[in-house]
Write an enzyme that holds these catalytic residues in place. Sequence first.
Site, short mmCIF file in Angstrom:
data_model
loop_
_atom_site.label_atom_id
_atom_site.label_comp_id
_atom_site.label_asym_id
_atom_site.label_seq_id
_atom_site.Cartn_x
_atom_site.Cartn_y
_atom_site.Cartn_z
N ASP A 211 -3.33 -10.55 -3.53
CA ASP A 211 -3.71 -9.19 -3.90
C ASP A 211 -4.75 -8.63 -2.93
O ASP A 211 -5.70 -9.32 -2.58
CB ASP A 211 -4.29 -9.24 -5.32
CG ASP A 211 -4.53 -7.87 -5.92
OD1 ASP A 211 -3.56 -7.13 -6.09
OD2 ASP A 211 -5.70 -7.55 -6.22
N GLU A 281 -0.39 -8.70 0.24
CA GLU A 281 -0.37 -7.27 -0.08
C GLU A 281 -1.47 -6.65 0.78
O GLU A 281 -2.64 -6.77 0.47
CB GLU A 281 -0.66 -7.00 -1.55
CG GLU A 281 -0.53 -5.52 -1.88
CD GLU A 281 -1.59 -4.99 -2.86
OE1 GLU A 281 -1.35 -3.92 -3.43
OE2 GLU A 281 -2.64 -5.60 -3.04
#
Length: 533
Positions: A211, A281
């Site tokens: 993330d 990401e």
Amino acid sequence: MSRVTLNDPSPAPWWRDAVVYQVYVRSFADSDGDGLGDLPGITSRLPYLRDLGVDALWITPFYPSPQHDAGYDVADYVDVDPRFGRLADADALLEKAHALGLKVVVDLVPNHTSDEHEWFQKALAAGPGSPERERFIFRKGKGRGGKQPPNNWNSVFGGIAWERLDDGDWYLHIFDRTQPDLNWRNPEVRAMFEDVLRFWLDRGVDGFRVDVAHGLFKDRKLRDEKVHGTTEGPSSRHVSSLLETDTKDEPMWDQPEVHEVYRDWRRILDGYDGDRMAVAEAWTQTPARTAAYVRPDELQQAFNFAWLLAKWNAADMADCIRRTFATLEPVGANPTWVLSNHDVVRHATRYGGGPVGVARARAATLAMLALPGSSYLYQGEELGLESVDVPEGLRQDPAWFRTGVEWRDHCRVPMPWKGTKAPFGFGGRKQPWLPMPAEWAALTVEAQTGKRGSTLELYRKALKVRRTFATTAPREVEILDRAKTVLAFRRGPVTVVLNAGNRPVSLPKGNVLVNSGRLVDGKLPPNTAVWIR
Ligand code: GLC
Ligand code: MG
């Protein structure tokens, strides 16, 4: 004509051409009927994923969390939130997935913790200047009495990126106030995450989705951002950044030190058997910046958001394919493709919504699935689901609360499995955490199974046929010169044609393997794609 090639590591690791299905935990399947999806719910639906024909699933965070950002505010990285199950349920999920031949990727959230994480609680208690506060980014404010925030940074979710405590210190939160940013210059932080990686690797996970992978390090001096933007959200910020030609000054993103972390992590991943992987990401400003995250000694994959951002336009799509290969070739990495996830408007809606939007979404997916590399699908896209207008009073996205703009609840509505009334087999009688539209009765898995022309059957067929060439066809794509409104490319034995114009187009000779919509007099109608062999 243009041709792009890639390095071809052999033997191929499992992830190289994997189709990975993103499971949004809260909204996939609810085994205990409390209105929230959970791990046993996912386990019970694994046969569905196997039959759909995907290779792996990526599960969004299921760790203990106050759920201020749907689990992306982690209070304990090595346990399971009781709302989603227990550690034993995670083990059972892994075991069943592996028995069915599915790999499992879990989400790792290293940029920030929850404010309920033990470390942050200790930092609050220990007070200004303490080593406990060194694990986060605490600073004195500016101006008289330190009443002004330490710098001009804004939160991705709106408003300023700083929160002041009663003792006078401010702490940085690039996302919600309840998500304090970690200080990655502190060796304890690095050590903690290495333990977290090992914890899940030891339990058998096959990979991590990292993330906000580009966020961990901030400019050392936390200097002001030069052009102070307005408060923006993930969609606006990210969308504008990848499409702009001039890059912005971003002292809070994509700092060079972050790559050291991924080199360490790569060594850890490589220390395990089974081609363990990580996918970043990283909403960097250019595809080239993202390519830096997949250098040979860093992470294996990074989401290719340029593909998601490409408009319904054949030239843009071709351009994106060319650029993707061109930017990855120097680092020898394999591409990824993604059209939807839990942060963006579902692609059927993005392409216009209604029957046309869904037709385009199906066509874009079909084109994507023929490309070399790994494709990421987001739960519900295989049903042709669209983003939903969630009533204001029911929205839960922290970005909504901070800005009053709806960003993400629309794409997080639970999966319709069966039956004619909400919650459509998602859970028990209790209505789910976000309401499901009555029209989804026609879109349930049950309603689409075995139905000719349904989006679900299209995905099943495409994924099945894909297996016959995806791993063996050359790892190159030849973009063919056709009309401006037609995307056409050849990949080994397969030719893909996508009609983004408004008149039917003729097709090259060959057998139709899969078509995203009906052909008319042997021609490919608008908003349709086809694989021909
Ligand atoms: C990522 C996640 C998003 C989350 C944010 C903060 O962008 O995909 O859902 O809100 O990070 O963790
Ligand atoms: Mg539940």
